[in-house]
Structures are given as C-alpha cells and as structure tokens.
Design a protein around this motif. Structure first.
Motif, PDB file in Angstrom:
ATOM      1  N   ARG A  58     -13.837  33.467 -43.494  1.00  0.00           N
ATOM      2  CA  ARG A  58     -12.894  34.158 -42.597  1.00  0.00           C
ATOM      3  C   ARG A  58     -11.957  33.159 -41.928  1.00  0.00           C
ATOM      4  O   ARG A  58     -10.775  33.439 -41.729  1.00  0.00           O
ATOM      5  N   VAL A  59     -12.475  32.008 -41.573  1.00  0.00           N
ATOM      6  CA  VAL A  59     -11.643  30.990 -40.923  1.00  0.00           C
ATOM      7  C   VAL A  59     -10.576  30.484 -41.894  1.00  0.00           C
ATOM      8  O   VAL A  59      -9.417  30.293 -41.509  1.00  0.00           O
ATOM      9  N   GLN A  60     -10.921  30.280 -43.152  1.00  0.00           N
ATOM     10  CA  GLN A  60      -9.945  29.842 -44.143  1.00  0.00           C
ATOM     11  C   GLN A  60      -8.878  30.908 -44.373  1.00  0.00           C
ATOM     12  O   GLN A  60      -7.695  30.587 -44.506  1.00  0.00           O
ATOM     13  N   LYS A  61      -9.290  32.164 -44.414  1.00  0.00           N
ATOM     14  CA  LYS A  61      -8.318  33.253 -44.539  1.00  0.00           C
ATOM     15  C   LYS A  61      -7.395  33.280 -43.331  1.00  0.00           C
ATOM     16  O   LYS A  61      -6.191  33.512 -43.449  1.00  0.00           O
ATOM     17  N   GLY A  62      -7.955  33.050 -42.149  1.00  0.00           N
ATOM     18  CA  GLY A  62      -7.145  32.987 -40.943  1.00  0.00           C
ATOM     19  C   GLY A  62      -6.167  31.827 -40.978  1.00  0.00           C
ATOM     20  O   GLY A  62      -5.030  31.955 -40.517  1.00  0.00           O
ATOM     21  N   LEU A  63      -6.579  30.708 -41.539  1.00  0.00           N
ATOM     22  CA  LEU A  63      -5.698  29.552 -41.673  1.00  0.00           C
ATOM     23  C   LEU A  63      -4.508  29.890 -42.567  1.00  0.00           C
ATOM     24  O   LEU A  63      -3.357  29.605 -42.217  1.00  0.00           O
ATOM     25  N   VAL A  64      -4.768  30.514 -43.701  1.00  0.00           N
ATOM     26  CA  VAL A  64      -3.682  30.919 -44.610  1.00  0.00           C
ATOM     27  C   VAL A  64      -2.782  31.939 -43.929  1.00  0.00           C
ATOM     28  O   VAL A  64      -1.551  31.846 -43.991  1.00  0.00           O
ATOM     29  N   ALA A  65      -3.368  32.913 -43.267  1.00  0.00           N
ATOM     30  CA  ALA A  65      -2.577  33.920 -42.554  1.00  0.00           C
ATOM     31  C   ALA A  65      -1.763  33.273 -41.438  1.00  0.00           C
ATOM     32  O   ALA A  65      -0.620  33.675 -41.177  1.00  0.00           O
ATOM     33  N   GLY A  66      -2.328  32.262 -40.782  1.00  0.00           N
ATOM     34  CA  GLY A  66      -1.612  31.545 -39.737  1.00  0.00           C
ATOM     35  C   GLY A  66      -0.378  30.831 -40.261  1.00  0.00           C
ATOM     36  O   GLY A  66       0.646  30.746 -39.568  1.00  0.00           O
ATOM     37  N   VAL A  67      -0.446  30.323 -41.488  1.00  0.00           N
ATOM     38  CA  VAL A  67       0.719  29.674 -42.096  1.00  0.00           C
ATOM     39  C   VAL A  67       1.858  30.684 -42.230  1.00  0.00           C
ATOM     40  O   VAL A  67       2.998  30.433 -41.819  1.00  0.00           O
ATOM     41  N   PHE A  68       1.552  31.850 -42.809  1.00  0.00           N
ATOM     42  CA  PHE A  68       2.588  32.859 -43.021  1.00  0.00           C
ATOM     43  C   PHE A  68       3.122  33.417 -41.704  1.00  0.00           C
ATOM     44  O   PHE A  68       4.321  33.653 -41.554  1.00  0.00           O
ATOM     45  N   ALA A  69       2.233  33.641 -40.755  1.00  0.00           N
ATOM     46  CA  ALA A  69       2.664  34.180 -39.463  1.00  0.00           C
ATOM     47  C   ALA A  69       3.524  33.174 -38.705  1.00  0.00           C
ATOM     48  O   ALA A  69       4.517  33.556 -38.062  1.00  0.00           O
ATOM     49  N   THR A  70       3.184  31.897 -38.786  1.00  0.00           N
ATOM     50  CA  THR A  70       3.982  30.870 -38.123  1.00  0.00           C
ATOM     51  C   THR A  70       5.358  30.760 -38.772  1.00  0.00           C
ATOM     52  O   THR A  70       6.362  30.586 -38.080  1.00  0.00           O
ATOM     53  N   ILE A  71       5.416  30.886 -40.083  1.00  0.00           N
ATOM     54  CA  ILE A  71       6.714  30.880 -40.773  1.00  0.00           C
ATOM     55  C   ILE A  71       7.556  32.063 -40.313  1.00  0.00           C
ATOM     56  O   ILE A  71       8.757  31.910 -40.035  1.00  0.00           O
ATOM     57  N   ALA A  72       6.945  33.245 -40.199  1.00  0.00           N
ATOM     58  CA  ALA A  72       7.695  34.430 -39.763  1.00  0.00           C
ATOM     59  C   ALA A  72       8.229  34.255 -38.345  1.00  0.00           C
ATOM     60  O   ALA A  72       9.400  34.558 -38.065  1.00  0.00           O
ATOM     61  N   ALA A  73       7.404  33.757 -37.447  1.00  0.00           N
ATOM     62  CA  ALA A  73       7.851  33.547 -36.069  1.00  0.00           C
ATOM     63  C   ALA A  73       8.926  32.459 -36.009  1.00  0.00           C
ATOM     64  O   ALA A  73       9.883  32.562 -35.234  1.00  0.00           O
ATOM     65  N   SER A  74       8.808  31.438 -36.839  1.00  0.00           N
ATOM     66  CA  SER A  74       9.811  30.374 -36.871  1.00  0.00           C
ATOM     67  C   SER A  74      11.142  30.884 -37.404  1.00  0.00           C
ATOM     68  O   SER A  74      12.206  30.481 -36.919  1.00  0.00           O
ATOM     69  N   LEU A  75      11.092  31.769 -38.387  1.00  0.00           N
ATOM     70  CA  LEU A  75      12.331  32.343 -38.914  1.00  0.00           C
ATOM     71  C   LEU A  75      13.047  33.184 -37.860  1.00  0.00           C
ATOM     72  O   LEU A  75      14.276  33.280 -37.875  1.00  0.00           O
ATOM     73  N   LEU A  76      12.307  33.796 -36.957  1.00  0.00           N
ATOM     74  CA  LEU A  76      12.940  34.516 -35.851  1.00  0.00           C
ATOM     75  C   LEU A  76      13.530  33.548 -34.833  1.00  0.00           C
ATOM     76  O   LEU A  76      14.526  33.858 -34.177  1.00  0.00           O
ATOM     77  N   GLU A  77      12.912  32.406 -34.692  1.00  0.00           N
ATOM     78  CA  GLU A  77      13.340  31.456 -33.663  1.00  0.00           C
ATOM     79  C   GLU A  77      14.567  30.646 -34.071  1.00  0.00           C
ATOM     80  O   GLU A  77      15.350  30.225 -33.214  1.00  0.00           O
TER      81      GLU A  77
END
Length: 155
Positions: free
Chosen positions: A4-23
């Motif tokens: 679950r932690v590894q899945k969260g890490l991968v999801a964190g990459v995509f979510a951080t990219i999405a938030a960065s694209l908004l910023e």
C-alpha cells in the motif's frame, strides 16, 4: 505485487505532478502567492523558489503519497477520490497551522491572503482527487492480476 505504501508513493508522484501543473500558470500570471513561495517563507528563505519546489516535490511524493497509502483503508467516505480529498484537506489544515504558527506575518504578500489560502485549498483538493484515483487504479489492477482459479483476491 506492491505494498500500500508503494502504491501511495506512485499515486503521490502523479498527484504532485497534477498540483504542480496547476501552480505553473499561477506563478507566471501572478494570480496568488505561489505555493512554493509560501513554503520557502515558512522555513525562513522567502523568495527562494527552488527550495520551495524541492520541498513541494519531496513532501508530495515521499511523505503524503506513502502516508495516504497507509491511511487509505482507515479514512472515512466510500470512494477513493473522496478519501483523497479528506486526506489532502487534512494535510492543508496541518500546513495552514504551520503557516500561521511558524510563518512570518508577511508570509502572504499584500492583499493576497484569503485568495492564496483558497487557492491552496483548491490545489490540495485536486491533489487528493488524483491521489485517490491513481491509488484506486493501482489496487484494482493488482486485484485483476492476482486472481487465481479457486483463490481469493489479495485485498
């Protein structure tokens, strides 16, 4: 098979990219104080956007992503996206407490205070939606791939 932690890490990459694209447009169009600037101000390096971006990427990928993977089954609500929103808004509350307790009174420049706080809440909500969605897709993909005849799914 990922934890679950590894899945969260991968999801964190995509979510951080999405938030960065908004910023990114916010930084160039100067709608609100940039998130990275707020982070740099909190740690005593106002105006150092490189430090702000670094902390933004590290916290989104290596702290919030894995923490969501660990906490996801325990979060309230039914859908993964709403779990992500609950988690991200909680992270926003913790960040705002840090801003208001540790930050300088000039953390939000000129009259951008409320607008910046609202913008940060919106970008955190988008972060949570993407985080929950990607995490749920990884869990579903693993369940589909782990089906054994006569066996039970992994989760």
């Amino acid at each position: 098979m990922m934890s679950r932690v590894q899945k969260g890490l991968v999801a964190g990459v995509f979510a951080t990219i999405a938030a960065s694209l908004l910023e990114i447009p916010n930084m160039f169009l100067n709608w609100f104080d940039p998130f990275q600037g707020v982070i740099a101000s909190i740690i005593g390096m106002p105006g150092n956007m490189a430090v702000g971006w670094g902390i933004h990427l590290i916290s989104g990928v290596f702290i919030l992503g894995p923490l969501f993977g660990y906490l996801c089954p325990r979060l309230p609500t039914d859908t993964p996206e709403t779990k992500g929103i609950v988690f991200a808004v909680g992270a926003w509350v913790v960040m705002m407490l840090g801003v208001f307790m540790l930050g300088d009174y000039r953390t939000f420049s000129s009259g951008a205070g409320f607008g910046t706080v609202a913008w940060l809440l919106i970008t955190h909500a988008v972060f949570g939606i993407v985080l929950g969605n990607v995490y749920a897709r990884l869990v579903a993909r693993e369940k589909r791939g782990a089906t054994i005849i006569g066996g039970a799914p992994a989760h």
